[in-house]
Design a protein around this motif. Structure first.
Motif, short mmCIF file in Angstrom:
data_model
loop_
_atom_site.label_atom_id
_atom_site.label_comp_id
_atom_site.label_asym_id
_atom_site.label_seq_id
_atom_site.Cartn_x
_atom_site.Cartn_y
_atom_site.Cartn_z
N SER A 114 14.61 8.10 -6.34
CA SER A 114 15.53 7.12 -6.92
C SER A 114 15.20 6.84 -8.39
O SER A 114 16.10 6.68 -9.22
CB SER A 114 15.49 5.82 -6.13
OG SER A 114 14.20 5.23 -6.15
N ALA A 115 13.91 6.81 -8.73
CA ALA A 115 13.51 6.54 -10.11
C ALA A 115 13.91 7.69 -11.03
O ALA A 115 14.38 7.46 -12.16
CB ALA A 115 12.00 6.30 -10.18
N LEU A 116 13.75 8.93 -10.57
CA LEU A 116 14.16 10.08 -11.37
C LEU A 116 15.65 10.03 -11.64
O LEU A 116 16.11 10.30 -12.77
CB LEU A 116 13.79 11.38 -10.66
CG LEU A 116 12.37 11.89 -10.82
CD1 LEU A 116 12.13 13.07 -9.90
CD2 LEU A 116 12.11 12.27 -12.26
N ALA A 117 16.42 9.71 -10.61
CA ALA A 117 17.88 9.64 -10.78
C ALA A 117 18.26 8.54 -11.76
O ALA A 117 19.14 8.72 -12.61
CB ALA A 117 18.53 9.38 -9.42
N GLU A 118 17.58 7.39 -11.67
CA GLU A 118 17.89 6.27 -12.56
C GLU A 118 17.50 6.58 -14.01
O GLU A 118 18.24 6.27 -14.94
CB GLU A 118 17.16 5.02 -12.08
CG GLU A 118 17.45 3.78 -12.92
CD GLU A 118 16.79 2.53 -12.35
OE1 GLU A 118 16.68 1.53 -13.10
OE2 GLU A 118 16.37 2.55 -11.18
N ILE A 119 16.34 7.20 -14.20
CA ILE A 119 15.85 7.47 -15.54
C ILE A 119 16.69 8.51 -16.25
O ILE A 119 16.93 8.44 -17.46
CB ILE A 119 14.37 7.91 -15.49
CG1 ILE A 119 13.49 6.72 -15.10
CG2 ILE A 119 13.91 8.50 -16.81
CD1 ILE A 119 12.04 7.07 -14.87
N PHE A 141 0.86 -1.18 0.00
CA PHE A 141 0.00 0.00 0.00
C PHE A 141 0.90 1.23 0.00
O PHE A 141 2.03 1.18 0.47
CB PHE A 141 -0.95 0.02 1.20
CG PHE A 141 -0.30 -0.30 2.51
CD1 PHE A 141 0.42 0.66 3.20
CD2 PHE A 141 -0.42 -1.57 3.06
CE1 PHE A 141 1.03 0.36 4.41
CE2 PHE A 141 0.17 -1.88 4.27
CZ PHE A 141 0.90 -0.90 4.94
N PRO A 142 0.42 2.33 -0.57
CA PRO A 142 1.27 3.52 -0.73
C PRO A 142 1.26 4.42 0.49
O PRO A 142 0.23 4.64 1.10
CB PRO A 142 0.62 4.23 -1.92
CG PRO A 142 -0.84 3.89 -1.78
CD PRO A 142 -0.91 2.51 -1.19
N SER A 143 2.41 4.94 0.82
CA SER A 143 2.53 6.00 1.82
C SER A 143 3.29 7.15 1.18
O SER A 143 4.11 6.93 0.28
CB SER A 143 3.26 5.50 3.07
OG SER A 143 4.65 5.34 2.81
N PRO A 144 3.04 8.39 1.59
CA PRO A 144 3.76 9.52 1.00
C PRO A 144 5.28 9.38 1.09
O PRO A 144 6.00 9.68 0.13
CB PRO A 144 3.25 10.72 1.82
CG PRO A 144 1.87 10.32 2.23
CD PRO A 144 1.98 8.85 2.51
N ASP A 145 5.79 8.92 2.22
CA ASP A 145 7.23 8.78 2.39
C ASP A 145 7.81 7.75 1.43
O ASP A 145 8.86 7.98 0.79
CB ASP A 145 7.57 8.40 3.83
CG ASP A 145 7.36 9.54 4.81
OD1 ASP A 145 7.27 10.69 4.35
OD2 ASP A 145 7.26 9.27 6.02
N ASP A 146 7.15 6.60 1.31
CA ASP A 146 7.62 5.57 0.38
C ASP A 146 7.57 6.07 -1.05
O ASP A 146 8.46 5.77 -1.86
CB ASP A 146 6.77 4.31 0.52
CG ASP A 146 7.02 3.58 1.82
OD1 ASP A 146 8.05 3.85 2.45
OD2 ASP A 146 6.17 2.75 2.21
N PHE A 147 6.51 6.81 -1.37
CA PHE A 147 6.39 7.35 -2.72
C PHE A 147 7.52 8.31 -3.05
O PHE A 147 8.10 8.26 -4.14
CB PHE A 147 5.04 8.05 -2.88
CG PHE A 147 4.89 8.77 -4.19
CD1 PHE A 147 4.68 8.07 -5.37
CD2 PHE A 147 5.00 10.15 -4.25
CE1 PHE A 147 4.57 8.74 -6.58
CE2 PHE A 147 4.88 10.83 -5.45
CZ PHE A 147 4.66 10.12 -6.62
N LEU A 148 7.85 9.21 -2.13
CA LEU A 148 8.92 10.17 -2.37
C LEU A 148 10.27 9.48 -2.52
O LEU A 148 11.09 9.87 -3.36
CB LEU A 148 8.98 11.19 -1.23
CG LEU A 148 7.90 12.27 -1.22
CD1 LEU A 148 8.06 13.18 -0.01
CD2 LEU A 148 7.93 13.08 -2.51
#
Length: 208
Positions: free
Chosen positions: A25-30, A13-20
């Motif tokens: 990390s995804a932005l850095a990888e992409i 399930f999503p939490s704001p902290d996990d999402f951030l």
């Protein structure tokens, strides 16, 4: 419309902290392999997610405190702080409908309704070749349509045809959602998956 790179991260399930954490990390990888000229071609960040997610505690199976945190969470502001690009949040079903309009059947159809079979079923509405979002930016929310449910009782479509129900019926199976043409591939895939579970096999469902 070509997908250049994809980062996939499943969660219970999503939490704001996990999402951030994931977004950072995804932005850095992409963007890691992009040159200066390629970075200049990025026009912005689009975020597709269900609206008012804090209202879906029972369906998401998440602790109330986790989803309630989204109500005061400044999604666009927090993501904007991670990157130099403008951020555009959008309802996930509406975003899928917009993609269909620009890259799919919308190139030949001027008026259509779009059903989005995701974790929560939803939809979008196109009239005269334009995406119609309405005053709440959520027009075509077909999840609230009344349907006949189990035992002949009337219930909303979202509580009859959403993937969270399939996930609960098939514990331990990973569901991944992709665009598919027509409803039959999804139904056939679900039938094969259910048969596999009855036979004790491990499987995944891909809605293509």
């Amino acid at each position: 419309g070509t997908v250049r790179k994809m980062v996939h991260h499943p969660y219970h399930f999503p939490s704001p902290d996990d999402f951030l954490t994931f977004a950072s990390s995804a932005l850095a990888e992409i963007t890691a392999d992009l040159g200066a000229a390629q970075r200049q071609r990025i026009s912005g960040l689009g975020i597709a997610m269900p609206f008012d997610i804090w209202k879906w505690h029972d369906e998401a199976g998440a602790p109330r405190a986790v989803l309630d945190a989204w109500q005061s969470f400044d999604l666009a502001g927090e993501i904007a702080a991670l990157s130099p690009w403008p951020v555009s949040p959008c309802n996930d079903a509406t975003a899928a409908c917009a993609a269909e309009l620009l890259l799919g059947e919308g190139r030949s159809a001027r008026d259509f309704c779009y059903f989005y079979v995701g974790y929560f079923v939803g939809g979008g509405l196109v009239l005269n070749g334009h995406l119609h979002t309405g005053t709440t930016q959520n027009a075509g929310a077909f999840g609230s349509l009344p349907v006949t449910g189990t035992g002949g009782r009337s219930e909303q479509l979202i509580r009859s045809a959403s993937l969270y129900l399939l996930e609960r019926a098939l514990p331990g199976v990973q569901l991944r959602s992709f665009r598919f043409r027509g409803i039959r591939p999804l139904l056939e895939g679900a039938d094969i998956l259910l048969q596999g579970r009855r036979e004790g096999e491990r499987a995944e469902l891909w809605a293509l």
